[in-house]
Write a protein that holds these residues in place. Structure first.
Motif, PDB file in Angstrom:
ATOM      1  N   ILE A  15     -26.958   9.100 -28.257  1.00 28.92           N
ATOM      2  CA  ILE A  15     -25.516   8.866 -28.173  1.00 28.92           C
ATOM      3  C   ILE A  15     -25.183   7.381 -28.055  1.00 28.92           C
ATOM      4  N   VAL A  16     -25.984   6.629 -27.358  1.00 33.11           N
ATOM      5  CA  VAL A  16     -25.707   5.198 -27.185  1.00 33.11           C
ATOM      6  C   VAL A  16     -25.731   4.489 -28.540  1.00 33.11           C
ATOM      7  N   TYR A  17     -26.725   4.802 -29.352  1.00 35.95           N
ATOM      8  CA  TYR A  17     -26.843   4.157 -30.661  1.00 35.95           C
ATOM      9  C   TYR A  17     -25.737   4.600 -31.607  1.00 35.95           C
ATOM     10  N   VAL A  18     -25.392   5.873 -31.562  1.00 33.63           N
ATOM     11  CA  VAL A  18     -24.337   6.348 -32.466  1.00 33.63           C
ATOM     12  C   VAL A  18     -22.972   5.801 -32.047  1.00 33.63           C
ATOM     13  N   LEU A  19     -22.748   5.624 -30.763  1.00 38.43           N
ATOM     14  CA  LEU A  19     -21.501   5.004 -30.316  1.00 38.43           C
ATOM     15  C   LEU A  19     -21.432   3.544 -30.748  1.00 38.43           C
ATOM     16  N   GLU A  20     -22.538   2.846 -30.670  1.00 34.72           N
ATOM     17  CA  GLU A  20     -22.578   1.452 -31.139  1.00 34.72           C
ATOM     18  C   GLU A  20     -22.301   1.402 -32.639  1.00 34.72           C
ATOM     19  N   ALA A  21     -22.904   2.332 -33.383  1.00 34.81           N
ATOM     20  CA  ALA A  21     -22.680   2.385 -34.827  1.00 34.81           C
ATOM     21  C   ALA A  21     -21.215   2.683 -35.136  1.00 34.81           C
ATOM     22  N   ALA A  22     -20.651   3.672 -34.456  1.00 36.04           N
ATOM     23  CA  ALA A  22     -19.255   4.047 -34.695  1.00 36.04           C
ATOM     24  C   ALA A  22     -18.312   2.900 -34.363  1.00 36.04           C
ATOM     25  N   ASP A  23     -18.582   2.213 -33.271  1.00 34.20           N
ATOM     26  CA  ASP A  23     -17.755   1.076 -32.879  1.00 34.20           C
ATOM     27  C   ASP A  23     -17.801  -0.012 -33.948  1.00 34.20           C
ATOM     28  N   ALA A  24     -18.995  -0.339 -34.411  1.00 35.67           N
ATOM     29  CA  ALA A  24     -19.147  -1.358 -35.452  1.00 35.67           C
ATOM     30  C   ALA A  24     -18.476  -0.921 -36.750  1.00 35.67           C
ATOM     31  N   MET A  25     -18.603   0.345 -37.088  1.00 36.37           N
ATOM     32  CA  MET A  25     -18.001   0.859 -38.317  1.00 36.37           C
ATOM     33  C   MET A  25     -16.483   0.726 -38.285  1.00 36.37           C
ATOM     34  N   CYS A  26     -15.888   1.112 -37.167  1.00 34.34           N
ATOM     35  CA  CYS A  26     -14.422   1.085 -37.060  1.00 34.34           C
ATOM     36  C   CYS A  26     -13.866  -0.336 -36.952  1.00 34.34           C
ATOM     37  N   LYS A  27     -14.637  -1.245 -36.368  1.00 30.82           N
ATOM     38  CA  LYS A  27     -14.183  -2.624 -36.222  1.00 30.82           C
ATOM     39  C   LYS A  27     -14.357  -3.444 -37.497  1.00 30.82           C
ATOM     40  N   SER A  28     -15.312  -3.070 -38.333  1.00 29.42           N
ATOM     41  CA  SER A  28     -15.647  -3.907 -39.485  1.00 29.42           C
ATOM     42  C   SER A  28     -14.849  -3.588 -40.738  1.00 29.42           C
ATOM     43  N   ALA A  29     -14.217  -2.428 -40.786  1.00 25.88           N
ATOM     44  CA  ALA A  29     -13.532  -2.036 -42.014  1.00 25.88           C
ATOM     45  C   ALA A  29     -12.382  -1.085 -41.686  1.00 25.88           C
ATOM     46  N   ASP A  30     -11.499  -0.944 -42.635  1.00 21.22           N
ATOM     47  CA  ASP A  30     -10.349  -0.062 -42.470  1.00 21.22           C
ATOM     48  C   ASP A  30     -10.765   1.376 -42.780  1.00 21.22           C
ATOM     49  N   VAL A  31     -11.444   1.993 -41.806  1.00 22.78           N
ATOM     50  CA  VAL A  31     -11.882   3.376 -41.936  1.00 22.78           C
ATOM     51  C   VAL A  31     -11.333   4.193 -40.775  1.00 22.78           C
ATOM     52  N   GLU A  32     -11.285   5.491 -40.988  1.00 25.13           N
ATOM     53  CA  GLU A  32     -10.845   6.428 -39.963  1.00 25.13           C
ATOM     54  C   GLU A  32     -12.073   7.172 -39.450  1.00 25.13           C
ATOM     55  N   LEU A  33     -12.255   7.197 -38.149  1.00 27.85           N
ATOM     56  CA  LEU A  33     -13.343   7.962 -37.561  1.00 27.85           C
ATOM     57  C   LEU A  33     -12.994   9.438 -37.665  1.00 27.85           C
ATOM     58  N   ILE A  34     -13.797  10.186 -38.392  1.00 24.82           N
ATOM     59  CA  ILE A  34     -13.557  11.623 -38.549  1.00 24.82           C
ATOM     60  C   ILE A  34     -14.118  12.383 -37.366  1.00 24.82           C
ATOM     61  N   GLY A  35     -15.377  12.100 -37.024  1.00 22.99           N
ATOM     62  CA  GLY A  35     -16.005  12.825 -35.938  1.00 22.99           C
ATOM     63  C   GLY A  35     -17.490  12.573 -35.890  1.00 22.99           C
ATOM     64  N   PHE A  36     -18.175  13.453 -35.175  1.00 26.26           N
ATOM     65  CA  PHE A  36     -19.617  13.328 -35.000  1.00 26.26           C
ATOM     66  C   PHE A  36     -20.216  14.709 -34.880  1.00 26.26           C
ATOM     67  N   GLU A  37     -21.526  14.777 -34.994  1.00 28.11           N
ATOM     68  CA  GLU A  37     -22.236  16.038 -34.808  1.00 28.11           C
ATOM     69  C   GLU A  37     -23.602  15.755 -34.201  1.00 28.11           C
ATOM     70  N   ASN A  38     -23.899  16.453 -33.130  1.00 27.67           N
ATOM     71  CA  ASN A  38     -25.230  16.405 -32.538  1.00 27.67           C
ATOM     72  C   ASN A  38     -26.093  17.341 -33.372  1.00 27.67           C
ATOM     73  N   VAL A  39     -26.876  16.769 -34.258  1.00 27.33           N
ATOM     74  CA  VAL A  39     -27.598  17.539 -35.258  1.00 27.33           C
ATOM     75  C   VAL A  39     -28.694  18.385 -34.622  1.00 27.33           C
ATOM     76  N   ALA A  40     -29.669  17.742 -34.017  1.00 33.20           N
ATOM     77  CA  ALA A  40     -30.773  18.455 -33.374  1.00 33.20           C
ATOM     78  C   ALA A  40     -31.676  17.463 -32.676  1.00 33.20           C
ATOM     79  N   SER A  41     -32.200  17.861 -31.540  1.00 35.49           N
ATOM     80  CA  SER A  41     -33.191  17.075 -30.818  1.00 35.49           C
ATOM     81  C   SER A  41     -32.759  15.629 -30.603  1.00 35.49           C
ATOM     82  N   GLY A  42     -31.478  15.396 -30.383  1.00 37.82           N
ATOM     83  CA  GLY A  42     -30.987  14.056 -30.096  1.00 37.82           C
ATOM     84  C   GLY A  42     -30.479  13.273 -31.288  1.00 37.82           C
ATOM     85  N   TYR A  43     -30.690  13.780 -32.489  1.00 38.51           N
ATOM     86  CA  TYR A  43     -30.150  13.104 -33.666  1.00 38.51           C
ATOM     87  C   TYR A  43     -28.653  13.401 -33.754  1.00 38.51           C
TER      88      TYR A  43
END
Length: 100
Positions: A15-43
């Protein structure tokens, strides 16, 4: 026929890495955060939507943010022109469907 915005997705471990990724994604470009999914085993996958250039920039920034933290991105992709049936899947992961 409707035009659907591009999709940008990143999958990494924790979760820490995906939050960092999401934060960078939203700050770097004009995109809308749709959501997330805990795929399996921490991915965890994070999804954004915007125009093709914005999604490419967002995914690149998100990948770099995860790498800067010393972790690896399991997978990343930009779908430039998603088929309208993809909405059936995206809706399941939308933040709007969460009871926060």
């Amino acid at each position: 026929m409707n035009t659907y915005k591009a999709l940008g997705l990143i999958e990494t471990f924790g979760i820490v890495y995906v939050l960092e990724a999401a934060d960078a994604m939203c700050k770097s470009a004009d995109v809308e955060l749709i959501g997330f999914e805990n795929v399996a085993s921490g991915y965890i996958s994070v999804l954004v939507r915007g125009d093709v250039g914005a999604c490419k920039a967002a995914v690149e920034s998100g990948v770099q943010a995860v790498k800067n933290m010393g972790s690896e991105v399991y997978s990343s992709v930009v779908i430039a022109s998603p088929h309208h049936d993809i909405e059936k899947i995206i809706g399941r992961y939308s933040l709007e469907n969460l009871n926060l």
